[in-house]
Design a protein around this motif. Structure first.
Motif, PDB file in Angstrom:
ATOM      1  N   VAL A   1       0.828  -1.207   0.000  1.00  0.00           N
ATOM      2  CA  VAL A   1       0.000   0.000   0.000  1.00  0.00           C
ATOM      3  C   VAL A   1       0.863   1.258   0.000  1.00  0.00           C
ATOM      4  O   VAL A   1       2.062   1.209   0.269  1.00  0.00           O
ATOM      5  CB  VAL A   1      -0.954   0.038   1.223  1.00  0.00           C
ATOM      6  CG1 VAL A   1      -1.928  -1.130   1.172  1.00  0.00           C
ATOM      7  CG2 VAL A   1      -0.172   0.059   2.534  1.00  0.00           C
ATOM      8  N   ASP A   2       0.195   2.394  -0.309  1.00  0.00           N
ATOM      9  CA  ASP A   2       0.889   3.683  -0.303  1.00  0.00           C
ATOM     10  C   ASP A   2       0.894   4.291   1.089  1.00  0.00           C
ATOM     11  O   ASP A   2       1.833   4.992   1.463  1.00  0.00           O
ATOM     12  CB  ASP A   2       0.176   4.650  -1.259  1.00  0.00           C
ATOM     13  CG  ASP A   2      -0.001   4.063  -2.640  1.00  0.00           C
ATOM     14  OD1 ASP A   2       1.003   3.595  -3.211  1.00  0.00           O
ATOM     15  OD2 ASP A   2      -1.142   4.032  -3.142  1.00  0.00           O
ATOM     16  N   PHE A   3      -0.181   4.043   1.833  1.00  0.00           N
ATOM     17  CA  PHE A   3      -0.402   4.706   3.115  1.00  0.00           C
ATOM     18  C   PHE A   3      -0.899   3.661   4.094  1.00  0.00           C
ATOM     19  O   PHE A   3      -1.743   2.841   3.755  1.00  0.00           O
ATOM     20  CB  PHE A   3      -1.459   5.800   2.930  1.00  0.00           C
ATOM     21  CG  PHE A   3      -1.696   6.658   4.143  1.00  0.00           C
ATOM     22  CD1 PHE A   3      -0.987   7.834   4.329  1.00  0.00           C
ATOM     23  CD2 PHE A   3      -2.646   6.302   5.097  1.00  0.00           C
ATOM     24  CE1 PHE A   3      -1.208   8.640   5.434  1.00  0.00           C
ATOM     25  CE2 PHE A   3      -2.870   7.098   6.211  1.00  0.00           C
ATOM     26  CZ  PHE A   3      -2.154   8.270   6.376  1.00  0.00           C
ATOM     27  N   PHE A   4      -0.368   3.711   5.316  1.00  0.00           N
ATOM     28  CA  PHE A   4      -0.733   2.669   6.281  1.00  0.00           C
ATOM     29  C   PHE A   4      -1.324   3.320   7.527  1.00  0.00           C
ATOM     30  O   PHE A   4      -0.691   4.162   8.171  1.00  0.00           O
ATOM     31  CB  PHE A   4       0.493   1.840   6.642  1.00  0.00           C
ATOM     32  CG  PHE A   4       0.163   0.529   7.310  1.00  0.00           C
ATOM     33  CD1 PHE A   4      -0.485  -0.471   6.608  1.00  0.00           C
ATOM     34  CD2 PHE A   4       0.514   0.295   8.629  1.00  0.00           C
ATOM     35  CE1 PHE A   4      -0.782  -1.686   7.211  1.00  0.00           C
ATOM     36  CE2 PHE A   4       0.217  -0.914   9.248  1.00  0.00           C
ATOM     37  CZ  PHE A   4      -0.432  -1.909   8.534  1.00  0.00           C
ATOM     38  N   LEU A   5      -2.547   2.920   7.843  1.00  0.00           N
ATOM     39  CA  LEU A   5      -3.301   3.500   8.942  1.00  0.00           C
ATOM     40  C   LEU A   5      -3.468   2.451  10.041  1.00  0.00           C
ATOM     41  O   LEU A   5      -3.916   1.340   9.772  1.00  0.00           O
ATOM     42  CB  LEU A   5      -4.666   3.919   8.400  1.00  0.00           C
ATOM     43  CG  LEU A   5      -5.640   4.663   9.302  1.00  0.00           C
ATOM     44  CD1 LEU A   5      -5.063   6.001   9.746  1.00  0.00           C
ATOM     45  CD2 LEU A   5      -6.959   4.867   8.560  1.00  0.00           C
ATOM     46  N   VAL A   6      -3.088   2.810  11.258  1.00  0.00           N
ATOM     47  CA  VAL A   6      -3.218   1.884  12.380  1.00  0.00           C
ATOM     48  C   VAL A   6      -4.319   2.389  13.319  1.00  0.00           C
ATOM     49  O   VAL A   6      -4.238   3.512  13.824  1.00  0.00           O
ATOM     50  CB  VAL A   6      -1.890   1.750  13.155  1.00  0.00           C
ATOM     51  CG1 VAL A   6      -2.070   0.885  14.403  1.00  0.00           C
ATOM     52  CG2 VAL A   6      -0.817   1.141  12.260  1.00  0.00           C
ATOM     53  N   LEU A   7      -5.345   1.586  13.517  1.00  0.00           N
ATOM     54  CA  LEU A   7      -6.427   1.945  14.427  1.00  0.00           C
ATOM     55  C   LEU A   7      -6.133   1.392  15.814  1.00  0.00           C
ATOM     56  O   LEU A   7      -5.810   0.225  15.975  1.00  0.00           O
ATOM     57  CB  LEU A   7      -7.770   1.362  13.945  1.00  0.00           C
ATOM     58  CG  LEU A   7      -8.262   1.741  12.554  1.00  0.00           C
ATOM     59  CD1 LEU A   7      -9.732   1.377  12.401  1.00  0.00           C
ATOM     60  CD2 LEU A   7      -8.067   3.224  12.288  1.00  0.00           C
ATOM     61  N   LEU A   8      -6.262   2.253  16.812  1.00  0.00           N
ATOM     62  CA  LEU A   8      -6.035   1.820  18.189  1.00  0.00           C
ATOM     63  C   LEU A   8      -7.214   2.257  19.051  1.00  0.00           C
ATOM     64  O   LEU A   8      -7.902   3.225  18.739  1.00  0.00           O
ATOM     65  CB  LEU A   8      -4.754   2.462  18.740  1.00  0.00           C
ATOM     66  CG  LEU A   8      -3.440   2.094  18.055  1.00  0.00           C
ATOM     67  CD1 LEU A   8      -2.289   2.890  18.657  1.00  0.00           C
ATOM     68  CD2 LEU A   8      -3.168   0.598  18.187  1.00  0.00           C
ATOM     69  N   ILE A   9      -7.425   1.535  20.126  1.00  0.00           N
ATOM     70  CA  ILE A   9      -8.431   1.961  21.081  1.00  0.00           C
ATOM     71  C   ILE A   9      -7.742   2.442  22.348  1.00  0.00           C
ATOM     72  O   ILE A   9      -6.698   1.924  22.743  1.00  0.00           O
ATOM     73  CB  ILE A   9      -9.429   0.837  21.449  1.00  0.00           C
ATOM     74  CG1 ILE A   9      -8.702  -0.517  21.516  1.00  0.00           C
ATOM     75  CG2 ILE A   9     -10.588   0.797  20.493  1.00  0.00           C
ATOM     76  CD1 ILE A   9      -9.556  -1.634  22.057  1.00  0.00           C
ATOM     77  N   ALA A  10      -8.349   3.421  22.965  1.00  0.00           N
ATOM     78  CA  ALA A  10      -7.813   3.927  24.227  1.00  0.00           C
ATOM     79  C   ALA A  10      -8.416   3.115  25.359  1.00  0.00           C
ATOM     80  O   ALA A  10      -9.477   2.524  25.232  1.00  0.00           O
ATOM     81  CB  ALA A  10      -8.184   5.391  24.395  1.00  0.00           C
ATOM     82  N   GLY A  11      -7.702   3.090  26.482  1.00  0.00           N
ATOM     83  CA  GLY A  11      -8.253   2.335  27.598  1.00  0.00           C
ATOM     84  C   GLY A  11      -7.422   2.577  28.818  1.00  0.00           C
ATOM     85  O   GLY A  11      -6.685   3.559  28.905  1.00  0.00           O
ATOM     86  N   ALA A  12      -7.507   1.669  29.752  1.00  0.00           N
ATOM     87  CA  ALA A  12      -6.786   1.849  31.010  1.00  0.00           C
ATOM     88  C   ALA A  12      -5.303   1.532  30.855  1.00  0.00           C
ATOM     89  O   ALA A  12      -4.567   1.541  31.812  1.00  0.00           O
ATOM     90  CB  ALA A  12      -7.405   0.960  32.079  1.00  0.00           C
ATOM     91  N   GLY A  13      -4.869   1.246  29.658  1.00  0.00           N
ATOM     92  CA  GLY A  13      -3.457   0.959  29.432  1.00  0.00           C
ATOM     93  C   GLY A  13      -3.254  -0.470  28.957  1.00  0.00           C
ATOM     94  O   GLY A  13      -2.582  -0.715  27.970  1.00  0.00           O
ATOM     95  N   ASP A  14      -3.870  -1.387  29.675  1.00  0.00           N
ATOM     96  CA  ASP A  14      -3.620  -2.782  29.357  1.00  0.00           C
ATOM     97  C   ASP A  14      -4.246  -3.222  28.037  1.00  0.00           C
ATOM     98  O   ASP A  14      -3.735  -4.111  27.373  1.00  0.00           O
ATOM     99  CB  ASP A  14      -4.112  -3.695  30.490  1.00  0.00           C
ATOM    100  CG  ASP A  14      -3.066  -3.773  31.596  1.00  0.00           C
ATOM    101  OD1 ASP A  14      -2.035  -3.102  31.452  1.00  0.00           O
ATOM    102  OD2 ASP A  14      -3.291  -4.485  32.579  1.00  0.00           O
ATOM    103  N   GLU A  15      -5.356  -2.602  27.675  1.00  0.00           N
ATOM    104  CA  GLU A  15      -5.979  -2.968  26.408  1.00  0.00           C
ATOM    105  C   GLU A  15      -5.012  -2.776  25.243  1.00  0.00           C
ATOM    106  O   GLU A  15      -5.086  -3.445  24.242  1.00  0.00           O
ATOM    107  CB  GLU A  15      -7.226  -2.122  26.143  1.00  0.00           C
ATOM    108  CG  GLU A  15      -8.368  -2.406  27.081  1.00  0.00           C
ATOM    109  CD  GLU A  15      -8.334  -1.464  28.267  1.00  0.00           C
ATOM    110  OE1 GLU A  15      -9.402  -1.008  28.654  1.00  0.00           O
ATOM    111  OE2 GLU A  15      -7.230  -1.182  28.787  1.00  0.00           O
ATOM    112  N   LEU A  16      -4.118  -1.821  25.395  1.00  0.00           N
ATOM    113  CA  LEU A  16      -3.214  -1.467  24.304  1.00  0.00           C
ATOM    114  C   LEU A  16      -2.147  -2.523  24.070  1.00  0.00           C
ATOM    115  O   LEU A  16      -1.471  -2.506  23.067  1.00  0.00           O
ATOM    116  CB  LEU A  16      -2.566  -0.122  24.602  1.00  0.00           C
ATOM    117  CG  LEU A  16      -3.552   1.040  24.486  1.00  0.00           C
ATOM    118  CD1 LEU A  16      -3.024   2.255  25.208  1.00  0.00           C
ATOM    119  CD2 LEU A  16      -3.819   1.356  23.034  1.00  0.00           C
TER     120      LEU A  16
END
Lengths: 348, 348
Positions: B186-201
């Motif tokens: 791909v030309d462009f790479f998008l990373v989706l993340l969720i916020a949380g109490a820290g551990d979810e990440l």
């Protein structure tokens, strides 16, 4: 066999070693095992030789040294220029040597051939350590390619272990592929960082902190202490988002001052803790086995590729195939098939 | 030629394409270019076929489609399960389609064959988007190996571009090697993340955020907004320590709410800004060329390796050589030479 066929052939000596080579190798390995640094240095020089006439003897020396190797802890140390690698290694090495531990310091740095003077180019950088009887310091092999340096560094580790060194410190500068290379030949990987206003830290190469079993923030002395403490907290946060390189071992972030000799013992205690942990979990032995198998696979892949791109058939077709691919007239899949066809006809 | 010699042979049709195959391919490519989703879907099914009888036609279809391909922007989208990929893609896709942009949504996910239902396994996940005339949705190819998925996904992109799609969204789940694979196409790479109490990440795989041209923190709605804002600040700090994947482009960190349709346009404006920047700098074209050449090299290396390990001589020697290496009786360097010797004698 055509002239373009693969050029890999096991020397006859490998299948049935020449008795004279075996005998000379035995002498050399005995010299290495005697603990003489001169003999060890000469054996490493033999290993590092690119002369074909030395190849059979060098291989036999490594083969005979192998049964005596493997008993050390191998610690990789990296950091950008200015991170204080030399002073840290000197402080750590002197402390260990004075306690009776035998320490070998090796360098893996392909760039040192370009006279950048980056790693151990000047032994006087470690004046105190050089004077320790329990220490052996070896600068980077002078081979041009990283592949060659890798082979020599791994086999140099074998010789140092056969010579009875308990701790092998493998130093590298944070450029190119050298950290990944060093990571693949050590048990424990230590990344030295300096604290600063933020921008100094950008010198760290992408991915290096991911390789760390421990991060050590150097120069924690005087009015720099608040900055090193802030950096310690920050890097602990960054590590939180990375998968530890050693399963089950959470990388630590510590600070130290090589000048004031603070934090050096604490840093080494982390290495000892890691050694105990990884021996107990079985990771230590398994990791070394896997490193050896991975290394064999890397060497094989590289040689297969080298043979492929040196092949007359492949080489003569590639410019035209590449042009067609880049102009959008040939799919990559078809290009691959055509290149293979050009390669294999020489084996018919 | 012995029975153990390499097995790669270009089908005769590749050197001198069968006129019947050329004619059938022309019909298929015309169908694809007509804009008919049914024709495009059938062409992709042909590409994805593992049946040898379809290989020549599939290759000819790709070859004929290539001159019409390359005009889209290819956007990779990844994120752990639960990060809201489907709802984001639906919100973004509907917005673009309603503005007259033609959007193709592809999935690259080797795990989908294991019925994990991770990526587009159920088209009804994107009910609204499915109803858009300007949209084409294609689930993951059902090939078992990632290598196969890679080939098919890259060639599916070619077909979608030949069919006139302006935006290709390539979705992948954050497991295994799939992000690196998608990043490379791909030309462009998008990373989706969720916020949380820290551990979810911690669900984020090592190295994924290093691949990001932009990080998008999803679910920035209701009382989750303070957490997403905190995550935005934190990831901006983390990115500070990483080298941007696209030279000269500093990755952004944004928040969005697909539910409340907030931040979707802003996210897309970043992609458009990237496109303008990378076209102006020449990176766009150079990157695509390099991706194609890298892909060819990957396929070649893989085939060389496959042939090597399938080779009767290599295979019969390996267990004994491996045993000797792991017991410390054979050096890795010598093992490599012996394995090559076992391989190449079959070409003599």
């Amino acid at each position: 066999m055509t002239a373009e066929a693969p050029v890999f052939h096991t020397p006859a000596s490998l299948r049935e070693p020449d008795p004279e080579v075996v005998a000379r190798a035995r002498e050399i390995v005995e010299g290495v095992r005697s603990g003489s640094r001169m003999h060890l240095g000469r054996a490493i020089t033999l290993i590092e030789s690119n002369a074909p006439k030395h190849a059979a003897l060098a291989e036999e020396v490594v083969r005979q040294a192998l049964p005596y190797a493997g008993q050390s802890i191998r610690v990789g140390i990296t950091g950008v220029p200015g991170a204080g690698k030399s002073t840290f290694i000197e402080a750590l090495g002197c402390m260990l040597c004075r306690e009776g531990t035998r320490v070998a310091v090796l360098a893996v740095d392909p760039s040192s051939t370009l006279s950048r003077g980056s790693v151990l180019g000047d032994k006087t950088r470690m004046e105190m350590l050089c004077r320790e009887d329990n220490c052996f310091i070896r600068p980077s092999p002078s081979s041009g390619t990283l592949g060659g340096v890798t082979r020599k560094s791994r086999e140099t580790i074998v010789l140092c272990e056969a010579a009875g060194y308990d701790v092998i410190l493998v130093e590298t500068v944070g450029v190119g592929q050298s950290e990944t290379t060093v990571r693949s030949m050590v048990d424990f990987f230590l990344v030295l960082l300096i604290a600063g206003a933020g921008d100094e830290l950008q010198g760290i190469k992408k991915g290096v902190i991911e390789l760390a079993d421990t991060i050590l923030i150097t120069k924690a002395d005087g009015n720099n202490i608040p900055r090193t403490e802030a950096a310690r907290v920050e890097f602990a946060r960054v590590l939180h988002y990375l998968t530890p390189p050693t399963p089950g071992w959470n990388p630590k972030v510590l600070t130290c001052s090589s000048l004031e000799h603070k934090g050096i013992r604490e840093a080494w205690e982390v290495v000892e803790g890691f050694r105990d942990f990884s021996h107990a979990s079985g990771h230590f032995v398994e990791n070394r086995k896997q490193q050896t198998l991975d290394w064999i696979e890397d060497m094989l892949s590289q040689q297969l590729w080298d043979d492929f791109i040196r092949n007359e058939g492949t080489r003569s077709r590639w410019p035209e195939i590449k042009r067609q691919v880049l102009e959008g007239n040939l799919s990559a899949t078809t290009a691959v098939k055509q290149l293979f066809n050009a390669y294999t006809i020489h084996h018919d």
